[in-house]
Design a protein around this motif. Structure first.
Motif, PDB file in Angstrom:
ATOM      1  N   GLY A 235      17.165  -6.181 -17.043  1.00  0.00           N
ATOM      2  CA  GLY A 235      16.232  -5.272 -16.383  1.00  0.00           C
ATOM      3  C   GLY A 235      16.910  -4.492 -15.289  1.00  0.00           C
ATOM      4  O   GLY A 235      18.126  -4.609 -15.070  1.00  0.00           O
ATOM      5  N   PRO A 236      16.167  -3.678 -14.532  1.00  0.00           N
ATOM      6  CA  PRO A 236      16.750  -2.811 -13.512  1.00  0.00           C
ATOM      7  C   PRO A 236      17.523  -3.560 -12.432  1.00  0.00           C
ATOM      8  O   PRO A 236      18.528  -3.044 -11.927  1.00  0.00           O
ATOM      9  N   SER A 237      17.068  -4.746 -12.047  1.00  0.00           N
ATOM     10  CA  SER A 237      17.777  -5.491 -11.005  1.00  0.00           C
ATOM     11  C   SER A 237      19.185  -5.859 -11.449  1.00  0.00           C
ATOM     12  O   SER A 237      20.135  -5.802 -10.653  1.00  0.00           O
ATOM     13  N   TRP A 238      19.321  -6.240 -12.717  1.00  0.00           N
ATOM     14  CA  TRP A 238      20.647  -6.551 -13.244  1.00  0.00           C
ATOM     15  C   TRP A 238      21.465  -5.270 -13.402  1.00  0.00           C
ATOM     16  O   TRP A 238      22.673  -5.260 -13.095  1.00  0.00           O
ATOM     17  N   ASP A 239      20.848  -4.206 -13.872  1.00  0.00           N
ATOM     18  CA  ASP A 239      21.577  -2.953 -14.087  1.00  0.00           C
ATOM     19  C   ASP A 239      22.197  -2.430 -12.799  1.00  0.00           C
ATOM     20  O   ASP A 239      23.290  -1.847 -12.817  1.00  0.00           O
ATOM     21  N   PRO A 243      28.630  -2.774 -14.075  1.00  0.00           N
ATOM     22  CA  PRO A 243      29.352  -1.586 -14.536  1.00  0.00           C
ATOM     23  C   PRO A 243      28.797  -1.016 -15.834  1.00  0.00           C
ATOM     24  O   PRO A 243      28.829   0.202 -16.030  1.00  0.00           O
ATOM     25  N   ARG A 244      28.302  -1.868 -16.723  1.00  0.00           N
ATOM     26  CA  ARG A 244      27.758  -1.366 -17.989  1.00  0.00           C
ATOM     27  C   ARG A 244      26.721  -0.268 -17.749  1.00  0.00           C
ATOM     28  O   ARG A 244      26.723   0.763 -18.437  1.00  0.00           O
ATOM     29  N   ALA A 245      25.852  -0.490 -16.762  1.00  0.00           N
ATOM     30  CA  ALA A 245      24.828   0.515 -16.450  1.00  0.00           C
ATOM     31  C   ALA A 245      25.357   1.571 -15.492  1.00  0.00           C
ATOM     32  O   ALA A 245      25.065   2.768 -15.653  1.00  0.00           O
TER      33      ALA A 245
END
Length: 552
Positions: A235-239, A243-245
């Motif tokens: 989700g957004p918190s991980w993104d 670096p992937r996001a």
């Protein structure tokens, strides 16, 4: 395939090195970061190598790399910096939260240091490796090259979870080390001792195995751990941390040397990072996967020789050393020890089918090139009182190739073995398993290990995959991505696939209910029966990257 020499032959005289200096900088929000500076004691300007570490710059110098003096003597200014909230630097350490901005500020500062040519490269492993990729997202103009090792690509899937299961041993061990260091910084001796003791013997037998007492008592020193436990889906918190996001669709002019180890927990993400960066980089991008682990050097070439050749080429314009020549992808063969150069990492292109007479949990299952004409069912029962243990592999502290023949003899492990090969058989690339499986519980785990069965009876892991099935997830079939592999089986050896309902303590025991690991007590764990199908109606299959079909 060619051998890679174990040391770098010196071709130029070494430079004298000045005594180290302690220097400091301020980030854009005013936080002081401290560093040690090493530079040649000679006239001229030199490219800068910047190593930013979270474990304290005085203790992190030689765990994976040569001492900074080694690089300085070869014509580099070397800066080893404590990250925010680490070592003697100010601020509070929150994993991955400020590394993009702090890294970009540090690159600009390093480019202006005395003796600097203005060109900067980053290096480092693990957390320091992922921080390099985050720094790239800020596009600092002075950054010319990075060499992330054992870093991964996505915090969620490379650091916290794997196949939907929490990375218990890996994530807990790192959280305990982070917490112990935070307690040391504030001179909390009681907390430091409790946390340090827990690092040496992971407390996975506590009432709530994923939330041991040490981390509950001293959660203030590693608050990220509870955050990770309570965010079990992307989700957004991980993104925001990954670096992937952060680098998605972003073209780059930074040269990237990605270094991975076959039994590094973050290898799958490192391969994904390489693929993503190759697709949109205007600078050289290279991948090398060898015998190293995240715990430190193993037999084989040094990481220093690899990245020095890379930096000499990118930062100084020197011709490639023998160590740096070869294909964009260079893989060490786990069985032969030789090196294979490839234009890219191959996908799985050959199918081997699971066949059985119902006795795979007595080592009676088979891997073959034919799906078979008779449907079969293998039954294994996962008992949480004695879960299948993690033996070697990539997800435990003692990572590596450990003989698992004893584990394969357990009645709660389904084993499928090929006939011995009659001539050398090479696997090089990605591996996947499509498994028709069901269980008598809403949620369950499947652990898959691909090994080589040698003629002497040893069973040595090649690659490993894990999946947590949540209530309602499709299992017709369940696709499990195993990590990539490079191995040449010698004549007389065979392939073996081992399936189980647990791999503890690499991953938490699944209670069968779908409850999150941070909420699961040992008393909540229940036995789970797995049904593994094979044959024409429900064709479970292993997909392998074979260079040729040598199975009889």
């Amino acid at each position: 395939m060619t051998h890679l020499a174990p040391v770098l032959l010196e071709t130029t005289p070494l430079l004298p090195v000045r005594p180290p200096e302690t220097v400091s900088m301020r980030t854009r929000d005013g936080v002081r970061l401290d560093a040690d500076l090493y530079r040649p004691d000679a006239a001229g300007v030199w490219p800068v190598l910047l190593l930013r570490v979270a474990c304290g710059r005085r203790t992190a110098l030689t765990s994976h790399y040569a001492h900074p003096r080694w690089y300085a003597a070869r014509g580099y200014v070397v800066v080893v910096q404590d990250m925010r909230g680490c070592g003697t630097s100010d601020g509070r350490f929150r994993p991955f939260d400020a590394e993009a901005e702090d890294g970009a500020d540090a690159v600009a500062w390093a480019a202006s240091l005395p003796g600097s040519s203005g060109a900067v490269a980053l290096y480092g492993c693990g957390y320091a490796g992922l921080a390099q990729l985050l720094t790239m997202a800020e596009a600092p103009p002075a950054l010319r090259a990075v060499a992330p090792a054992f870093a991964g690509w996505d915090v969620f899937s490379d650091w916290a979870y794997e196949g939907g299961a929490f990375r218990l041993a890996d994530a807990m061990g790192w959280a305990l080390r982070v917490a112990a260091e935070a307690a040391r910084r504030v001179e909390d001796g009681v907390a430091h001792r409790a946390l340090s003791d827990a690092v040496r013997r992971l407390p996975v037998d506590d009432e709530i195995p994923a939330r041991p007492q040490a981390l509950r008592d001293y959660a203030r020193y590693a608050p990220h751990y509870d955050d990770w436990l309570t965010m079990p889906v992307p989700g957004p918190s991980w993104d925001a941390l990954s670096p992937r996001a952060r680098l998605a669709d972003m073209p780059t002019d930074v040269a990237v040397l990605t270094i991975g180890g076959w039994f590094d927990p973050r290898l799958a993400g490192s391969l994904d990072a390489h693929d993503a960066l190759v697709a949109r980089s205007r600078a050289p991008v290279r991948l090398v996967v060898g015998p190293w682990t995240a715990a430190g050097p193993q037999d084989g070439p040094s990481i220093d020789s690899l990245q020095l050749a890379w930096f000499d080429r990118v930062l100084k314009g020197e011709s490639a050393h023998a160590h740096e020549r070869g294909g964009p992808v260079r893989l060490q063969d786990l069985e032969s020890g030789r090196w294979q150069d490839l234009p890219q990492l191959p996908a799985a292109d050959t199918t081997f089918w699971l066949n059985s007479d119902g006795l795979a949990n007595r080592q009676g299952g088979r891997l073959s090139a034919d799906p078979g004409e008779v449907s079969a069912l293998d039954v294994i029962v996962h008992d949480p009182r004695g879960p299948v243990p993690a033996v070697g592999g990539h997800a435990v502290p003692d990572a590596g190739r450990v003989d698992r023949a004893g584990v394969d003899r357990r009645p709660d492990v389904a084993v499928y073995t090929s006939l011995p090969v009659s001539e050398p058989l090479t696997l090089a690339g990605r591996v996947a398993l499509d498994l028709w499986v069901e269980a008598d519980a809403p949620s369950f785990d499947v652990n898959a290990v691909l090994s080589v069965l040698r003629p002497d009876g040893r069973v040595l892991p090649l690659t490993h995959g894990h999946a947590r099935v949540e209530p309602g997830d499709p299992t017709r079939p369940l696709t499990i991505s195993l990590r990539a592999v490079c191995a040449t089986l010698a004549p007389g050896s065979a392939l073996r696939l081992s399936l189980a309902g647990a791999c503890f303590p690499a991953y938490p025991i699944n209670p069968g209910t779908g409850a999150e690991p941070g909420e699961t007590r040992r008393v909540d764990e229940q036995p789970i029966t797995l049904l593994i199908h094979s044959g024409p109606d429900r064709p479970s299959r292993l997909r392998l990257p074979l260079s040729r079909d040598a199975l009889r």
